[in-house]
Design a protein around this motif. Structure first.
Motif, PDB file in Angstrom:
ATOM      1  N   VAL A  24       0.837  -1.200   0.000  1.00  0.00           N
ATOM      2  CA  VAL A  24       0.000   0.000   0.000  1.00  0.00           C
ATOM      3  C   VAL A  24       0.876   1.256   0.000  1.00  0.00           C
ATOM      4  O   VAL A  24       0.647   2.200  -0.774  1.00  0.00           O
ATOM      5  N   THR A  33      -3.286   6.157  -6.247  1.00  0.00           N
ATOM      6  CA  THR A  33      -4.317   6.212  -5.210  1.00  0.00           C
ATOM      7  C   THR A  33      -5.627   6.731  -5.798  1.00  0.00           C
ATOM      8  O   THR A  33      -5.672   7.228  -6.929  1.00  0.00           O
ATOM      9  N   ARG A 115      -6.749  -5.878   3.702  1.00  0.00           N
ATOM     10  CA  ARG A 115      -5.309  -5.579   3.757  1.00  0.00           C
ATOM     11  C   ARG A 115      -4.684  -6.375   4.879  1.00  0.00           C
ATOM     12  O   ARG A 115      -5.270  -6.459   5.970  1.00  0.00           O
ATOM     13  N   ASP A 131      -6.064  -2.943  -4.666  1.00  0.00           N
ATOM     14  CA  ASP A 131      -6.745  -3.273  -3.418  1.00  0.00           C
ATOM     15  C   ASP A 131      -7.844  -4.301  -3.685  1.00  0.00           C
ATOM     16  O   ASP A 131      -8.470  -4.298  -4.753  1.00  0.00           O
TER      17      ASP A 131
END
Length: 787
Positions: A24, A33, A115, A131
């Motif tokens: 991340v 992002t 995560r 993600d």
């Protein structure tokens, strides 16, 4: 989560644990992002520029520069309006911006992301590329991606394609931001984030903080544009007359031109409109109402039909299991209910009530799961050793004439929700499911009526706003709840499956009936369109994914804050406190804004009309302009500016109507013509017998009296504070002519009693004529007001 029923798909439980913290951080550093503004509110710089660089300020800036060049600095007081126009607008918009952004954070969708092997909710702007995002019923897809796991996953892409039918998604399929889940669950991997994702463009367009076009603002813009074109010939005529006919020095000629042009500009109208809109947004924000599109403020004033769901609107969202009526004495009924309640990762209110009533897990293993969807109105599961069980609407699962269905309708007529628990002869992964259903039990659920629902319905009835209850529940059940609240025409609820498809016929039924049950999402949308075809302005309230299409098509979409992210995304108003009782305040705020702007528009446009006509009369007569710039400034203060500010913020519950410009001009043009004529006559009768100061004072007395009477007309109907406002402005105007300091500062000379008496007499004639105009206009508007 249960095993997926689609071959080749992956169960959510087998999906990887998502990105690690290091991965991340790596993507954040690389700028991969979803960090886009949650709302498209204007920056401070944009707000400053938008409020300073306006047509009004440009006109006033040029006139101010001209008057400063003449050396008559006191005549430049109107330049303060540039500061007021800009400053007040900026302050109100900055306050509104802060309120909106705080509320936007509260109402923001928070997706669940995996995560480091754990699921956690995060804001959309913290999502990074790759993600893993979990999905459940009602979840909005906030970034584009590819499906990793699907458990009977159905996605509604109507916001993107216009196709209302849900799309079944399998492993590897693409999902697009802006769509939402209507059934099942799953997970997907983010492939496009930030500006690349469709959601960023959708959110920016839907949530933009701007005074977008509306009938009110477009009407004002037309008036301003016309006035701008008038200023050029009027200014040229005035300056020519002052220089060559009256033989004034250049400085005095410019002074007279500015005095003639300044009052032509309705400078405060834009200011008052901006203030009214901004204050409206702030007031709604204080009531926990998130305004996502400012046209909603105007639209709310025009609403005459409110379409409301029963669940979450008239009744509370939570439910309680009241009774299980075991039809055949089957001992497995309670176990089956407990098992079914555990098959969905995110149970709806009915399953949640069953789950609370049967907290013990029976240990049944589901081989196939059919999640609940509003389109089919049932859910179910096939259990390895215990058969196929379904739970849903009795009138959908059972044929007409079945005894269990008849009993369910009898119970439902009491305002209770009744579900059928039954056994199916087919596995639920069959294309013909549920097949033949054998009744096992009637599950009776009860909802609590909101304590404030009746008062809310009574308010709408008193305001001539019709409420239509449109629900997916059984019509008799919905009708029972509506009748208990005293909703007009609720005694005869209608099953939406009997509604005609023709829009005109549907509109006729909607005009006659008030309560509708078993309404599908497509029908909700059709019902909104049918009402709009009859010239109704429709507000739609909702909280579930099945309300999204109707919310999007309604003139005003109102979503509950606790509703699905999808409904909050398409609604113009979000009630973050989830109270239907807040809606009357929202409607009232809209009416206050529009009604008051129309009221004060009469003042500003009357001034514009009399200023243009007076300038033309003076130019044609080739005489000196009677007023100085300081005179027109003080006229604006006492007859328009201060009263308009108070009136623009006053309570006003009158429902707005179309035809704003025509209605205002019917009063402004004749009233302005009367004021200009009376002022010109008063001036011409004394011009040759008096000094310039005495002649100007005489004309000013006439103008002030008639203009104050226009204020008195606009303020009707009277209340104590309105009478006080008119009295205060009248006293202030009187003191202007009698106080020595004011006489000296404004260059006034009312010492000649004969001239003053003559001015008052002419003004009295003007007052009578303006009053006649008002009565005539009232008669002309009477038919529209009774519609």
């Amino acid at each position: 989560m249960s095993i997926d029923n689609t071959a080749g798909d992956t169960a959510l439980g087998t999906v990887d644990g998502g990105l690690s913290s290091a991965e991340v951080a790596e993507r954040v550093a690389a700028g991969k992002t979803n960090d886009v503004p949650a709302r498209a509110s204007r920056t401070v710089g944009q707000i400053v520029r938008a409020n300073v660089l306006t047509r009004i300020n440009a006109i006033y800036g040029v006139l101010f520069a001209i008057i400063m060049s003449t050396g008559y600095f006191l005549d430049g007081m109107f330049g303060l309006l540039i500061i007021f126009n800009s400053g007040i607008g900026m302050i109100q918009e900055l306050r509104a911006k802060r309120t909106l952004e705080k509320l936007a954070i509260v109402g923001q969708a928070r997706p669940t992301v995996r995560r480091d092997g754990a699921a956690t909710e995060i804001p959309p702007n913290e999502i990074v590329l790759d993600d893993v995002i979990e999905l459940g019923p009602g979840d909005k897809i906030v970034v584009d991606g590819l499906v990793l796991a699907a458990d009977a996953l159905e996605i509604d892409e109507s916001l993107l394609t216009g196709e209302s039918d849900p799309v079944v998604k399998h492993h590897g399929d693409q999902v697009l931001s802006g769509s939402f889940v209507v059934a099942g669950g799953g997970a997907y991997r983010a492939t496009k984030v930030g500006a690349d994702a469709y959601a960023a463009k959708l959110a920016e367009e839907a949530s933009k903080f701007t005074l977008v076009k509306s009938e009110l603002r477009s009407g004002i813009d037309k008036i301003l544009k016309f006035i701008t074109y008038l200023l050029i010939p009027a200014g040229a005529l005035t300056i020519y007359n002052q220089l060559f006919n009256v033989n004034k020095p250049l400085a005095d000629a410019l002074r007279g031109m500015v005095a003639a042009l300044v009052p032509m500009v309705p400078e405060g109208l834009i200011l008052m409109t901006s203030i009214a809109f901004a204050v409206g947004v702030v007031r709604l924000g204080q009531r926990q109402c998130l305004v996502q599109e400012l046209p909603a403020i105007e639209g709310l004033a025009r609403v005459d039909v409110v379409c409301a769901d029963k669940t979450g609107t008239l009744t509370e969202n939570g439910m309680r299991l009241a009774e299980v009526r075991n039809e055949n004495g089957d001992d497995s009924v309670n176990l089956a209910l407990a098992a079914l309640a555990r098959t969905e990762a995110r149970p709806n209110a009915s399953l949640q009530a069953i789950l609370e009533a049967f907290p013990d897990d029976p240990g049944w293993h589901a081989t196939t799961v059919a999640p609940f969807s509003s389109a089919r109105k049932w859910s179910g599961a096939s259990f390895a050793d215990h058969g196929n069980w379904v739970l849903g609407a009795p009138d959908v699962l059972l044929p007409s004439g079945d005894a269990a269905r008849a009993e369910a309708e009898r119970i439902g007529s009491q305002g209770l929700r009744v579900l059928l628990l039954g056994k199916s002869d087919l596995s639920l992964d069959s294309g013909d499911a549920p097949g033949t259903v054998r009744p096992a039990a009637l599950v009776v659920l009860e909802q609590k009526v909101r304590p404030d629902a009746k008062d809310t319905l009574d308010y709408f009835a008193s305001q001539n706003v019709t409420v239509k209850v449109i629900s997916g529940d059984n019509a008799l059940s919905v009708g029972a709840v509506a009748s208990s609240l005293g909703l007009p025409n609720s005694e005869d609820p209608l099953d939406a499956r009997n509604l005609p498809e023709d829009k005109e016929q549907l509109a006729g039924v909607l005009e006659e009936r008030a309560v509708f049950g078993r309404v599908t999402p497509a029908q909700k949308r059709s019902m909104v369109g049918a009402l709009q075809s009859r010239k109704h302005t429709v507000a739609m309230t909702g909280d579930g994914v099945n309300d999204v299409l109707a919310l999007k098509d309604a003139d005003i979409g109102v979503a509950m804050g606790s509703g699905s992210p999808a409904t909050r995304a398409v609604a113009q108003i979000v009630l973050l406190d989830n109270k239907f009782a807040t809606l009357p305040h929202v409607v009232g705020e809209g009416r206050r804004v529009i009604g008051n702007i129309e009221r004060v528009s009469n003042l500003f446009l009357t001034k514009t009309v009399y200023s243009v006509i007076l300038a033309l009369m003076v130019g044609i007569a080739q005489v000196n302009y009677p007023f100085l710039p300081r005179h027109v400034t003080v006229i604006a203060w006492f007859t328009i500016g201060l009263p308009a500010f108070v009136l623009s913020l006053a309570p006003n519950n009158e429902r707005a109507r179309t035809g704003f410009v025509a209605r205002v001009m019917r009063m402004a043009i004749p009233a302005g013509a009367i004021i200009a004529t009376a002022t010109f006559v008063s001036y011409m009768l004394v011009r040759t017998k008096a000094t310039d100061e005495q002649a100007g004072t005489t004309a000013l007395i006439t103008l002030m009296i008639v203009a104050l009477w226009v204020l008195a007309i606009v303020a009707r109907p009277y209340k104590w504070w309105k009478i006080g406002l008119i009295a205060l402005m009248s006293v202030a105007s009187f003191l202007l002519f009698v106080l020595p300091f004011a006489q000296e500062f404004f260059l006034l000379d009312p010492s000649n009693t004969g001239f003053t008496t003559q001015a008052v007499g002419i003004a009295a004639i003007g007052v009578v004529l303006v009053e006649i105009v008002w009565w005539i206009q009232r008669k002309l508007n009477a038919p529209a007001e009774t519609d």
